[in-house]
Design an enzyme around this catalytic site. Structure first.
Site, PDB file in Angstrom:
ATOM      1  N   ARG A 237      37.544   9.363  24.454  1.00 48.98           N
ATOM      2  CA  ARG A 237      38.772   9.708  23.741  1.00 48.98           C
ATOM      3  C   ARG A 237      39.727   8.548  23.967  1.00 48.98           C
ATOM      4  O   ARG A 237      39.687   7.901  25.029  1.00 48.98           O
ATOM      5  CB  ARG A 237      39.409  10.991  24.307  1.00 48.98           C
ATOM      6  N   GLU A 266      45.244   8.880  16.335  1.00 48.04           N
ATOM      7  CA  GLU A 266      44.243   8.942  15.264  1.00 48.04           C
ATOM      8  C   GLU A 266      44.783   9.742  14.096  1.00 48.04           C
ATOM      9  O   GLU A 266      45.366  10.810  14.329  1.00 48.04           O
ATOM     10  CB  GLU A 266      42.954   9.576  15.785  1.00 48.04           C
ATOM     11  N   HIS A 285      36.325   7.075  14.635  1.00 46.59           N
ATOM     12  CA  HIS A 285      35.897   8.266  15.389  1.00 46.59           C
ATOM     13  C   HIS A 285      34.705   8.954  14.699  1.00 46.59           C
ATOM     14  O   HIS A 285      34.819  10.071  14.209  1.00 46.59           O
ATOM     15  CB  HIS A 285      37.073   9.249  15.544  1.00 46.59           C
TER      16      HIS A 285
HETATM   17  P1  NAP Z   1      29.373  16.087  29.749  1.00 46.34           P
HETATM   18  O1  NAP Z   1      27.916  16.375  29.622  1.00 46.34           O
HETATM   19  O2  NAP Z   1      30.256  17.122  30.349  1.00 46.34           O
HETATM   20  O3  NAP Z   1      29.502  14.731  30.576  1.00 46.34           O
HETATM   21  C1  NAP Z   1      30.711  14.226  31.015  1.00 46.34           C
HETATM   22  C2  NAP Z   1      30.465  13.244  32.151  1.00 46.34           C
HETATM   23  O4  NAP Z   1      31.740  12.695  32.513  1.00 46.34           O
HETATM   24  C3  NAP Z   1      29.891  13.901  33.399  1.00 46.34           C
HETATM   25  O5  NAP Z   1      28.877  13.069  33.915  1.00 46.34           O
HETATM   26  C4  NAP Z   1      31.062  13.944  34.357  1.00 46.34           C
HETATM   27  O6  NAP Z   1      30.701  13.792  35.714  1.00 46.34           O
HETATM   28  C5  NAP Z   1      31.844  12.722  33.937  1.00 46.34           C
HETATM   29  N1  NAP Z   1      33.217  12.811  34.385  1.00 46.34           N
HETATM   30  C6  NAP Z   1      34.112  13.811  34.188  1.00 46.34           C
HETATM   31  N2  NAP Z   1      35.268  13.531  34.820  1.00 46.34           N
HETATM   32  C7  NAP Z   1      35.095  12.343  35.425  1.00 46.34           C
HETATM   33  C8  NAP Z   1      35.914  11.520  36.238  1.00 46.34           C
HETATM   34  N3  NAP Z   1      37.146  11.895  36.564  1.00 46.34           N
HETATM   35  N4  NAP Z   1      35.404  10.362  36.690  1.00 46.34           N
HETATM   36  C9  NAP Z   1      34.144   9.989  36.385  1.00 46.34           C
HETATM   37  N5  NAP Z   1      33.312  10.725  35.625  1.00 46.34           N
HETATM   38  C10 NAP Z   1      33.792  11.882  35.153  1.00 46.34           C
HETATM   39  O7  NAP Z   1      30.008  15.745  28.339  1.00 46.34           O
HETATM   40  P2  NAP Z   1      29.319  15.076  27.062  1.00 46.34           P
HETATM   41  O8  NAP Z   1      28.744  16.138  26.205  1.00 46.34           O
HETATM   42  O9  NAP Z   1      28.449  13.947  27.508  1.00 46.34           O
HETATM   43  O10 NAP Z   1      30.627  14.523  26.299  1.00 46.34           O
HETATM   44  C11 NAP Z   1      31.514  13.637  26.936  1.00 46.34           C
HETATM   45  C12 NAP Z   1      32.732  13.362  26.095  1.00 46.34           C
HETATM   46  O11 NAP Z   1      32.431  12.482  25.044  1.00 46.34           O
HETATM   47  C13 NAP Z   1      33.351  14.566  25.376  1.00 46.34           C
HETATM   48  O12 NAP Z   1      34.136  15.366  26.222  1.00 46.34           O
HETATM   49  C14 NAP Z   1      34.166  13.899  24.278  1.00 46.34           C
HETATM   50  O13 NAP Z   1      35.483  13.641  24.714  1.00 46.34           O
HETATM   51  C15 NAP Z   1      33.423  12.582  24.046  1.00 46.34           C
HETATM   52  N6  NAP Z   1      32.777  12.567  22.727  1.00 46.34           N
HETATM   53  C16 NAP Z   1      33.178  11.650  21.806  1.00 46.34           C
HETATM   54  C17 NAP Z   1      32.597  11.637  20.549  1.00 46.34           C
HETATM   55  C18 NAP Z   1      33.002  10.639  19.499  1.00 46.34           C
HETATM   56  O14 NAP Z   1      32.935  10.953  18.325  1.00 46.34           O
HETATM   57  N7  NAP Z   1      33.394   9.446  19.869  1.00 46.34           N
HETATM   58  C19 NAP Z   1      31.599  12.560  20.220  1.00 46.34           C
HETATM   59  C20 NAP Z   1      31.224  13.475  21.184  1.00 46.34           C
HETATM   60  C21 NAP Z   1      31.811  13.465  22.442  1.00 46.34           C
HETATM   61  P3  NAP Z   1      30.049  14.991  36.585  1.00 46.34           P
HETATM   62  O15 NAP Z   1      28.762  15.337  35.899  1.00 46.34           O
HETATM   63  O16 NAP Z   1      29.806  14.384  37.903  1.00 46.34           O
HETATM   64  O17 NAP Z   1      31.022  16.106  36.565  1.00 46.34           O
END
Ligand code: NAP
Length: 325
Positions: A237, A266, A285
């Protein structure tokens, strides 16, 4: 009388039509939700919201006394005040998992197009400048066999690591709150503290959720820790990065280039300096924006919405404490 539902900002047409058979569903798109009379009147009686970027904060929820469920058509849910929703007994849901491969494909595309300067070179060819042998000032940099540092080794981070390791022979470094033994075994990934990851990576890819902990996670200090040759990619984000620091870091040569899918504001402001920079590749995005994946996300979101409206447990519930069984 049919129950009222709001489709907020966007909902794939087949899913909208399916819901329309049984519900009084209305699409609100491109409105100012705090001041749009028609929207606010409809919200008063609405039991469910499905869509993207619905700003569910206490002010908005005060105007939705009948709301039972907010179903995000996205995995990220930084638009939802989960504490406030939970306090009011409103279910909140998202769409994890179904978009991992699509977002990871995009991240690899962004990495390749930034490293190999594809958008710039596309412009070069189309402008008729390709009139002889390509001067070496247009060369890019290799992706294969380089070190990729992934910040956020979750579902999407893992899908990126898989592509980078098996497809491009990259060494995977990663940082998340907790180590991931599975990624270490599958991709030979190395768990590092944030500073070490930044210092050692050739490519840094940020893919954490936006939370109070990750807001502004990458700023000038972090850019200065990166190699001057580093390429920074943000697919999380916009607000996980201090954008003004990113601009300075690119200007000062703290890093070599950036590939961005997300921005603090955005749609991105046309006067944003990032848009003038040749070493920045910008996307609007589009992480999950394919026909197949957007449909899967909308279908999962609709399933969640219907469960919430009908007293069943949604499949991907963010605040299970609200669920009373
Ligand atoms: P996820 O499976 O929950 O993975 C998030 C990862 O981030 C986990 O490994 C978590 O660590 C880590 N994390 C959280 N807080 C942290 C911190 N303070 N320091 C370091 N690492 C941290 O989520 P996901 O499904 O992969 O999605 C991740 C994010 O991508 C979404 O929330 C969204 O904002 C973004 N996204 C963007 C798009 C786009 O269009 N650009 C599309 C989809 C998603 P732990 O496992 O150790 O808790």
């Amino acid at each position: 009388m049919k129950k009222k539902i709001i489709a907020y900002e966007r909902l794939e047409q087949p899913v909208f039509e399916e819901l329309q058979r049984e519900y009084d569903i209305r699409l609100f798109h491109g409105i100012d939700p705090r001041n749009n009379r028609e929207f606010l009147d409809f919200l008063q009686e609405t039991e469910g919201v499905i869509g993207i970027r619905f700003p569910a904060d206490s002010d908005m929820l005060d105007k939705a006394p009948n709301l039972k469920v907010v179903s995000n058509v996205s995995v990220g849910y930084n638009n939802l005040d989960i504490e406030e929703l939970t306090k009011r007994g409103i279910l909140a849901t998202n769409t994890p998992g179904v978009l991992d491969d699509t977002v990871a494909d995009m991240a690899m595309g962004l990495m390749l197009s930034t490293a190999r300067r594809m958008p710039e070179l596309d412009g070069y060819v189309k402008a008729g400048k390709w009139t002889g042998t390509l001067p070496n000032e247009w060369y890019g940099t290799d992706v294969h066999h380089k070190k990729l540092g992934i910040i956020g080794m979750g579902r999407i981070g893992t899908a990126i690591a898989q592509r980078a390791h098996f497809g491009f022979n990259m060494d995977i470094l990663y940082h998340s709150r907790t180590p991931k033994p599975d990624a270490e075994e599958r991709f030979g990934a190395t768990y590092l503290g944030l500073d070490d990851l930044l210092a050692q990576s050739d490519f840094v890819c940020l893919i954490t959720p936006l939370t109070e902990e990750t807001r502004g996670l990458i700023g000038m200090r972090e850019f200065q820790l990166m190699k001057p040759s580093a390429i920074f990619l943000n697919v999380s984000r916009g607000s996980t990065v201090v954008e003004t620091d990113l601009i300075e870091a690119l200007k000062n040569g703290e890093i070599a280039a950036a590939g961005l899918d997300v921005y603090i504001q955005e749609p991105v402001d046309p006067s944003n300096e990032l848009l003038q920079m040749k070493n920045v590749v910008t996307l609007p995005h589009i992480g999950s924006s394919t026909f197949e994946t957007e449909l899967k996300m909308a279908e999962l979101a609709a399933k969640n919405l219907l469960a919430g409206l009908n007293g069943e447990k949604p499949v991907t519930l963010i605040n299970p404490e609200v669920w009373k069984g």
